[in-house]
Design a protein around this motif. Structure first.
Motif, mmCIF file in Angstrom:
data_model
loop_
_atom_site.group_PDB
_atom_site.id
_atom_site.type_symbol
_atom_site.label_atom_id
_atom_site.label_comp_id
_atom_site.label_asym_id
_atom_site.label_seq_id
_atom_site.Cartn_x
_atom_site.Cartn_y
_atom_site.Cartn_z
ATOM 1 N N ALA A 280 0.836 -1.207 0.000
ATOM 2 C CA ALA A 280 0.000 0.000 0.000
ATOM 3 C C ALA A 280 0.868 1.253 0.000
ATOM 4 C CB ALA A 280 -0.926 -0.008 1.206
ATOM 5 N N ASP A 281 1.899 1.280 0.830
ATOM 6 C CA ASP A 281 2.767 2.452 0.881
ATOM 7 C C ASP A 281 3.587 2.600 -0.394
ATOM 8 O OD1 ASP A 281 1.730 2.936 3.357
ATOM 9 O OD2 ASP A 281 3.494 2.271 4.464
ATOM 10 N N LEU A 282 4.029 1.482 -0.949
ATOM 11 C CA LEU A 282 4.799 1.526 -2.187
ATOM 12 C C LEU A 282 3.957 2.083 -3.330
ATOM 13 C CD1 LEU A 282 7.488 0.831 -3.560
ATOM 14 C CD2 LEU A 282 6.534 -1.435 -4.045
ATOM 15 N N LYS A 283 2.678 1.735 -3.360
ATOM 16 C CA LYS A 283 1.792 2.252 -4.399
ATOM 17 C C LYS A 283 1.691 3.773 -4.297
ATOM 18 C CE LYS A 283 -2.438 1.023 -4.019
ATOM 19 N NZ LYS A 283 -3.722 0.332 -4.036
ATOM 20 N N ALA A 284 1.539 4.284 -3.095
ATOM 21 C CA ALA A 284 1.449 5.730 -2.903
ATOM 22 C C ALA A 284 2.753 6.421 -3.289
ATOM 23 C CB ALA A 284 1.085 6.041 -1.449
ATOM 24 N N ILE A 285 3.875 5.826 -2.918
ATOM 25 C CA ILE A 285 5.178 6.404 -3.253
ATOM 26 C C ILE A 285 5.404 6.371 -4.763
ATOM 27 C CG2 ILE A 285 7.669 6.038 -3.047
ATOM 28 C CD1 ILE A 285 7.058 4.981 -0.159
ATOM 29 N N LEU A 286 5.060 5.245 -5.384
ATOM 30 C CA LEU A 286 5.264 5.118 -6.821
ATOM 31 C C LEU A 286 4.395 6.091 -7.625
ATOM 32 C CD1 LEU A 286 5.680 1.291 -7.457
ATOM 33 C CD2 LEU A 286 7.376 3.089 -7.791
ATOM 34 N N VAL A 287 3.203 6.398 -7.141
ATOM 35 C CA VAL A 287 2.361 7.366 -7.853
ATOM 36 C C VAL A 287 3.087 8.703 -7.952
ATOM 37 C CG1 VAL A 287 0.252 8.740 -7.676
ATOM 38 C CG2 VAL A 287 0.139 6.292 -7.388
ATOM 39 N N VAL A 288 3.713 9.128 -6.873
ATOM 40 C CA VAL A 288 4.417 10.415 -6.874
ATOM 41 C C VAL A 288 5.685 10.342 -7.729
ATOM 42 C CG1 VAL A 288 5.569 12.129 -5.426
ATOM 43 C CG2 VAL A 288 3.479 11.029 -4.624
ATOM 44 N N VAL A 289 6.475 9.296 -7.540
ATOM 45 C CA VAL A 289 7.739 9.165 -8.279
ATOM 46 C C VAL A 289 7.485 9.005 -9.775
ATOM 47 C CG1 VAL A 289 9.748 7.664 -8.603
ATOM 48 C CG2 VAL A 289 9.008 8.256 -6.303
ATOM 49 N N LEU A 290 6.520 8.174 -10.133
ATOM 50 C CA LEU A 290 6.231 7.972 -11.553
ATOM 51 C C LEU A 290 5.593 9.205 -12.189
ATOM 52 C CD1 LEU A 290 5.006 4.260 -11.525
ATOM 53 C CD2 LEU A 290 7.169 5.150 -12.423
ATOM 54 N N THR A 291 4.858 9.978 -11.414
ATOM 55 C CA THR A 291 4.338 11.242 -11.942
ATOM 56 C C THR A 291 5.495 12.152 -12.343
ATOM 57 O OG1 THR A 291 2.327 11.101 -10.612
ATOM 58 C CG2 THR A 291 2.941 13.279 -11.424
ATOM 59 N N ALA A 292 6.482 12.265 -11.478
ATOM 60 C CA ALA A 292 7.656 13.087 -11.798
ATOM 61 C C ALA A 292 8.367 12.554 -13.039
ATOM 62 C CB ALA A 292 8.609 13.120 -10.607
ATOM 63 N N LEU A 293 8.536 11.241 -13.109
ATOM 64 C CA LEU A 293 9.213 10.640 -14.251
ATOM 65 C C LEU A 293 8.461 10.898 -15.552
ATOM 66 C CD1 LEU A 293 11.488 8.742 -15.320
ATOM 67 C CD2 LEU A 293 9.866 6.865 -14.963
ATOM 68 N N PHE A 294 7.147 10.668 -15.546
ATOM 69 C CA PHE A 294 6.367 10.863 -16.770
ATOM 70 C C PHE A 294 6.246 12.338 -17.139
ATOM 71 C CE2 PHE A 294 4.528 6.563 -15.781
ATOM 72 C CZ PHE A 294 5.119 5.930 -16.858
ATOM 73 N N LEU A 295 6.180 13.209 -16.152
ATOM 74 C CA LEU A 295 6.173 14.646 -16.469
ATOM 75 C C LEU A 295 7.467 15.053 -17.162
ATOM 76 C CD1 LEU A 295 4.577 16.291 -13.319
ATOM 77 C CD2 LEU A 295 3.781 16.509 -15.668
ATOM 78 N N TYR A 296 8.559 14.460 -16.742
ATOM 79 C CA TYR A 296 9.843 14.765 -17.363
ATOM 80 C C TYR A 296 9.936 14.174 -18.774
ATOM 81 C CZ TYR A 296 14.837 15.116 -18.085
ATOM 82 O OH TYR A 296 16.069 15.403 -18.605
ATOM 83 N N LEU A 297 9.371 12.967 -18.945
ATOM 84 C CA LEU A 297 9.523 12.263 -20.214
ATOM 85 C C LEU A 297 8.503 12.671 -21.284
ATOM 86 C CD1 LEU A 297 10.265 8.628 -18.993
ATOM 87 C CD2 LEU A 297 11.877 10.316 -19.870
ATOM 88 N N LEU A 298 7.313 13.092 -20.884
ATOM 89 C CA LEU A 298 6.307 13.430 -21.888
ATOM 90 C C LEU A 298 6.707 14.710 -22.627
ATOM 91 C CD1 LEU A 298 2.915 12.553 -20.215
ATOM 92 C CD2 LEU A 298 3.930 11.509 -22.215
#
Length: 164
Positions: free
Chosen positions: A70-88
């Motif tokens: 559950a905590d990893l899912k919440a952390i990954l949402v934030v980290v992957l948002t940053a990654l995709f914002l950078y990559l898009l």
């Protein structure tokens, strides 16, 4: 407001917004409030309950593995948002800041982040299956679709990367 938009990074603003969404609405207190005080058969109640999707918790009754997932899912949402914002590339290709491409890049980043976070965390469950992974990714993508517009609005007008 014009001074803040001049120095605001689209990636930073979107990531900060994602972090606030996950910290506030993914908290156990908000999730309990939404479950107890809203009805899922109304549009507003459904959306208020959906806001709590990337829940994080620290309940001593749960197993360590379920808390970690559950905590990893919440952390990954934030980290992957940053990654995709950078990559898009949408806002990189836009001629002017504040265009709709920045909005859709932010929104799309949150959709992808929700889907991939759910997909990846499903692999850490006790009995992961392809069907469970697809179902979880669909729920994460639905969360990103109906909540990600907030991240899209936050990225409007931000500069891209380190260049001016």
């Amino acid at each position: 407001m014009a001074l803040t938009n001049r120095y605001k990074s689209a990636v930073g603003a979107g990531t900060l917004t994602a972090l606030i969404l996950v910290l506030v609405f993914g908290s156990p207190w908000y999730a309990d409030w939404a479950a107890d005080n809203t009805r899922s058969d109304t549009a507003l109640g459904w959306w208020l309950q959906l806001l709590s999707w990337p829940r994080w918790r620290f309940d001593s009754d749960d197993t360590f593995r379920s808390i970690l997932v559950a905590d990893l899912k919440a952390i990954l949402v934030v980290v992957l948002t940053a990654l995709f914002l950078y990559l898009l590339p949408g806002s990189q290709l836009a001629r002017a800041r504040g265009t709709l491409s920045q909005f859709f890049a932010g929104w799309g980043s949150y959709i992808f982040a929700g889907g991939f976070a759910a997909l990846l965390t499903t692999l850490f469950l006790a009995n992961p299956s392809l069907l469970n992974a697809f179902t979880a990714a669909g729920a994460g993508s639905a969360y990103g679709l109906f909540v990600g517009w907030i991240v899209g609005l936050a990225t409007l007008g931000g500069r891209r990367g380190t260049s001016r």
